[in-house]
Design a protein around this motif. Structure first.
Motif, PDB file in Angstrom:
ATOM      1  N   GLY A 260       0.803  -1.225   0.000  1.00 49.70           N
ATOM      2  CA  GLY A 260       0.000   0.000   0.000  1.00 49.70           C
ATOM      3  C   GLY A 260       0.833   1.270   0.000  1.00 49.70           C
ATOM      4  N   GLU A 261       1.996   1.229   0.653  1.00 50.01           N
ATOM      5  CA  GLU A 261       2.846   2.424   0.740  1.00 50.01           C
ATOM      6  C   GLU A 261       3.766   2.560  -0.474  1.00 50.01           C
ATOM      7  N   LEU A 262       3.782   1.533  -1.327  1.00 49.04           N
ATOM      8  CA  LEU A 262       4.779   1.510  -2.405  1.00 49.04           C
ATOM      9  C   LEU A 262       4.176   1.501  -3.804  1.00 49.04           C
ATOM     10  N   PHE A 263       3.297   0.539  -4.042  1.00 51.84           N
ATOM     11  CA  PHE A 263       2.922   0.259  -5.423  1.00 51.84           C
ATOM     12  C   PHE A 263       2.012   1.348  -6.011  1.00 51.84           C
ATOM     13  N   PHE A 264       2.018   1.407  -7.313  1.00 47.59           N
ATOM     14  CA  PHE A 264       1.224   2.336  -8.137  1.00 47.59           C
ATOM     15  C   PHE A 264       1.724   3.781  -8.057  1.00 47.59           C
ATOM     16  N   SER A 265       2.916   4.011  -7.471  1.00 48.59           N
ATOM     17  CA  SER A 265       3.465   5.365  -7.434  1.00 48.59           C
ATOM     18  C   SER A 265       4.902   5.336  -7.937  1.00 48.59           C
ATOM     19  N   ASP A 266       5.353   6.446  -8.491  1.00 46.19           N
ATOM     20  CA  ASP A 266       6.756   6.566  -8.900  1.00 46.19           C
ATOM     21  C   ASP A 266       7.564   7.059  -7.693  1.00 46.19           C
ATOM     22  N   LEU A 267       8.302   6.161  -7.075  1.00 48.62           N
ATOM     23  CA  LEU A 267       9.100   6.518  -5.896  1.00 48.62           C
ATOM     24  C   LEU A 267      10.587   6.570  -6.245  1.00 48.62           C
ATOM     25  N   SER A 268      10.881   6.688  -7.540  1.00 48.72           N
ATOM     26  CA  SER A 268      12.278   6.568  -7.962  1.00 48.72           C
ATOM     27  C   SER A 268      13.166   7.706  -7.441  1.00 48.72           C
ATOM     28  N   GLU A 269      12.556   8.805  -6.991  1.00 48.36           N
ATOM     29  CA  GLU A 269      13.345   9.928  -6.456  1.00 48.36           C
ATOM     30  C   GLU A 269      13.412   9.893  -4.930  1.00 48.36           C
ATOM     31  N   THR A 270      12.846   8.849  -4.328  1.00 47.89           N
ATOM     32  CA  THR A 270      12.802   8.808  -2.859  1.00 47.89           C
ATOM     33  C   THR A 270      13.591   7.609  -2.341  1.00 47.89           C
ATOM     34  N   VAL A 271      13.826   7.594  -1.039  1.00 48.87           N
ATOM     35  CA  VAL A 271      14.506   6.454  -0.412  1.00 48.87           C
ATOM     36  C   VAL A 271      13.420   5.521   0.132  1.00 48.87           C
ATOM     37  N   ILE A 272      13.454   4.262  -0.300  1.00 44.36           N
ATOM     38  CA  ILE A 272      12.458   3.301   0.177  1.00 44.36           C
ATOM     39  C   ILE A 272      12.699   3.042   1.664  1.00 44.36           C
ATOM     40  N   GLN A 273      11.665   3.225   2.453  1.00 45.25           N
ATOM     41  CA  GLN A 273      11.809   3.082   3.910  1.00 45.25           C
ATOM     42  C   GLN A 273      11.534   1.658   4.397  1.00 45.25           C
ATOM     43  N   ASP A 274      10.970   0.832   3.528  1.00 40.04           N
ATOM     44  CA  ASP A 274      10.585  -0.524   3.928  1.00 40.04           C
ATOM     45  C   ASP A 274      11.796  -1.462   3.763  1.00 40.04           C
ATOM     46  N   ASP A 275      12.456  -1.782   4.888  1.00 37.93           N
ATOM     47  CA  ASP A 275      13.681  -2.586   4.828  1.00 37.93           C
ATOM     48  C   ASP A 275      13.421  -4.030   4.408  1.00 37.93           C
ATOM     49  N   VAL A 276      12.251  -4.541   4.725  1.00 37.55           N
ATOM     50  CA  VAL A 276      11.938  -5.924   4.347  1.00 37.55           C
ATOM     51  C   VAL A 276      11.817  -6.007   2.823  1.00 37.55           C
ATOM     52  N   PHE A 277      11.098  -5.053   2.257  1.00 39.94           N
ATOM     53  CA  PHE A 277      10.942  -5.020   0.802  1.00 39.94           C
ATOM     54  C   PHE A 277      12.307  -4.821   0.130  1.00 39.94           C
ATOM     55  N   SER A 278      13.102  -3.903   0.689  1.00 42.91           N
ATOM     56  CA  SER A 278      14.421  -3.627   0.104  1.00 42.91           C
ATOM     57  C   SER A 278      15.296  -4.877   0.143  1.00 42.91           C
ATOM     58  N   ARG A 279      15.196  -5.658   1.216  1.00 41.68           N
ATOM     59  CA  ARG A 279      15.985  -6.893   1.311  1.00 41.68           C
ATOM     60  C   ARG A 279      15.596  -7.860   0.193  1.00 41.68           C
ATOM     61  N   LEU A 280      14.286  -7.942  -0.075  1.00 41.20           N
ATOM     62  CA  LEU A 280      13.813  -8.831  -1.142  1.00 41.20           C
ATOM     63  C   LEU A 280      14.475  -8.500  -2.477  1.00 41.20           C
ATOM     64  N   LEU A 281      14.647  -7.196  -2.707  1.00 43.20           N
ATOM     65  CA  LEU A 281      15.179  -6.759  -4.006  1.00 43.20           C
ATOM     66  C   LEU A 281      16.665  -7.081  -4.165  1.00 43.20           C
ATOM     67  N   THR A 282      17.337  -7.515  -3.089  1.00 38.49           N
ATOM     68  CA  THR A 282      18.775  -7.808  -3.200  1.00 38.49           C
ATOM     69  C   THR A 282      19.044  -9.222  -3.705  1.00 38.49           C
ATOM     70  N   PHE A 283      18.024 -10.087  -3.717  1.00 34.32           N
ATOM     71  CA  PHE A 283      18.259 -11.486  -4.119  1.00 34.32           C
ATOM     72  C   PHE A 283      18.264 -11.608  -5.646  1.00 34.32           C
ATOM     73  N   PRO A 284      19.237 -12.327  -6.200  1.00 33.88           N
ATOM     74  CA  PRO A 284      19.235 -12.492  -7.653  1.00 33.88           C
ATOM     75  C   PRO A 284      18.101 -13.396  -8.138  1.00 33.88           C
ATOM     76  N   ASN A 285      17.611 -14.240  -7.242  1.00 35.10           N
ATOM     77  CA  ASN A 285      16.573 -15.215  -7.617  1.00 35.10           C
ATOM     78  C   ASN A 285      15.178 -14.755  -7.184  1.00 35.10           C
ATOM     79  N   VAL A 286      15.014 -13.432  -7.069  1.00 36.94           N
ATOM     80  CA  VAL A 286      13.702 -12.863  -6.735  1.00 36.94           C
ATOM     81  C   VAL A 286      13.302 -11.883  -7.825  1.00 36.94           C
TER      82      VAL A 286
END
Ligand code: NAI
Length: 325
Positions: A260-286
């Motif tokens: 709800g706090e992330l999707f459907f918006s362009d947040l490319s100029e901001t720092v993502i505050q959700d550390d769990v989501f950010s961790r997901l993005l670090t995996f090559p197999n995700v």
């Protein structure tokens, strides 16, 4: 009717204006999401139109009722974002779009499976960078693999048809439905036997965190998990642990429990505050997409047509075939 259209996105206006051409409802386009503190923007409207990340909770419903709203029309199939009992208690009807294009979601589900398996997301940038090495891009044949579908409704059944065409063995768990080409099994058997598990059931109190540490521990080691249904079906922290240990080999998601706090918006100029989501993005197999499985031209047109029809039906008769009762 006057409709307050919350959370308007640029791409929605044209299909809705087209669908509304003959119906002639007055649409008030509102960029903000519906929440208790934005509900007053619906003042003067008899209907609100909402989407999956609007917060149509008891507080928002109370404000809507005070503003004179009689109808909540969600432009989605799922309605877990709406407190339906609270709406009914406040005298508001709730209508939805039960089916628009199961093909759109099923095809995106397959896109996630294939992209992950064949590392398309990694190959795309690697080749553009002039790196043509195949190291790390090894995939597997879908043919002959067992795919377990949890939920065999419209989208599950459509996904099964595509998988059958690819030569997969398709097993399914659904307490209420069966589907052609799917061997029905109990949930523990599905988890134990599937090379790929894909979720196609609604989010309810019973299905919340259906895939958590306990379920993941019973899956085949290195299996793939796909979720194009609703984020909270999966316990994200448990999934991260399983990805780290290798118990889960691949993860493809179009939905996330805190989206709800992330999707459907362009947040490319901001720092993502959700550390769990950010961790997901670090995996090559995700592989993560931002709730776009429904997003085809055909599905948008159908969503607009049915939503407008729902409002018209309610306006004429005070009831609607697509009402949630
Ligand atoms: P559907 O209502 O046709 O099918 C849902 C199926 O889940 C039913 O057969 C039902 O019996 C089954 N089910 C209910 N409880 C279950 C449980 N505990 N375990 C296993 N199965 C259970 O719905 P449809 O159209 O197939 O959509 C499925 C889900 O996909 C929706 O609930 C929605 O959350 C999600 N969705 C996601 C979209 C996206 O863009 N990512 C777009 C549209 C839907």
């Amino acid at each position: 009717m006057h409709i307050a259209f919350f959370n308007t996105k640029r791409y929605e206006k044209q299909p809705f204006e087209e669908a509304n051409r003959d119906a002639g409802h007055e649409i008030r386009w509102i960029d903000l999401p519906l929440r208790a503190d934005t509900a007053d923007l619906a003042k003067g409207c008899e209907a609100v139109c909402v989407f999956v990340n609007d917060q149509v909770n008891a507080a928002a419903i109370g404000r809507l009722a005070e503003a004179g709203v009689k109808l909540v029309a969600t432009r989605s199939a799922g309605y877990n974002h709406i407190d339906v009992p609270a709406a009914h208690a406040a005298g508001l009807a709730v209508v939805r779009v039960p089916a628009y294009s199961p093909y759109a979601v099923a095809e995106h589900t397959i896109a996630l499976m294939l992209s992950l398996n064949r590392h398309v997301h990694r190959a795309y940038s690697r080749v553009r960078d002039g790196n043509f090495s195949l190291d790390g891009l090894l995939g597997f044949d879908m043919h002959g693999k067992t795919v377990g579908l949890i939920g065999l409704g419209k989208i599950g059944a459509c996904t099964a048809r595509i998988l059958n065409g690819m030569g997969c063995r398709v097993v399914g768990y659904d307490p209420f439905s069966v589907a052609e080409g799917v061997t029905p099994v109990a949930l523990p058997q599905l988890l134990a036997e599937s090379d790929i598990v894909s979720l196609h059931c609604p989010l309810t109190v019973e299905t919340h965190h259906l895939i958590g540490a306990e379920a993941i521990a019973t899956m085949k080691r290195g299996a793939m998990l796909i979720n194009t249904s609703r984020g909270a079906l999966v316990d994200t922290l448990a999934v991260i642990e399983a990805l780290k240990s290798g118990q889960l080999g691949w993860l493809g998601i179009d939905v996330y429990e805190e989206e709800g706090e992330l999707f459907f918006s362009d947040l490319s100029e901001t720092v993502i505050q959700d550390d769990v989501f950010s961790r997901l993005l670090t995996f090559p197999n995700v592989l993560v997409t931002g709730h776009q499985a429904f997003f085809t031209a055909e599905a948008l047109a159908a969503i607009a047509a049915v939503t407008v029809q729902n409002v018209s039906e309610y306006e004429k008769s005070g009831s609607c075939n697509n009402a949630i009762v």
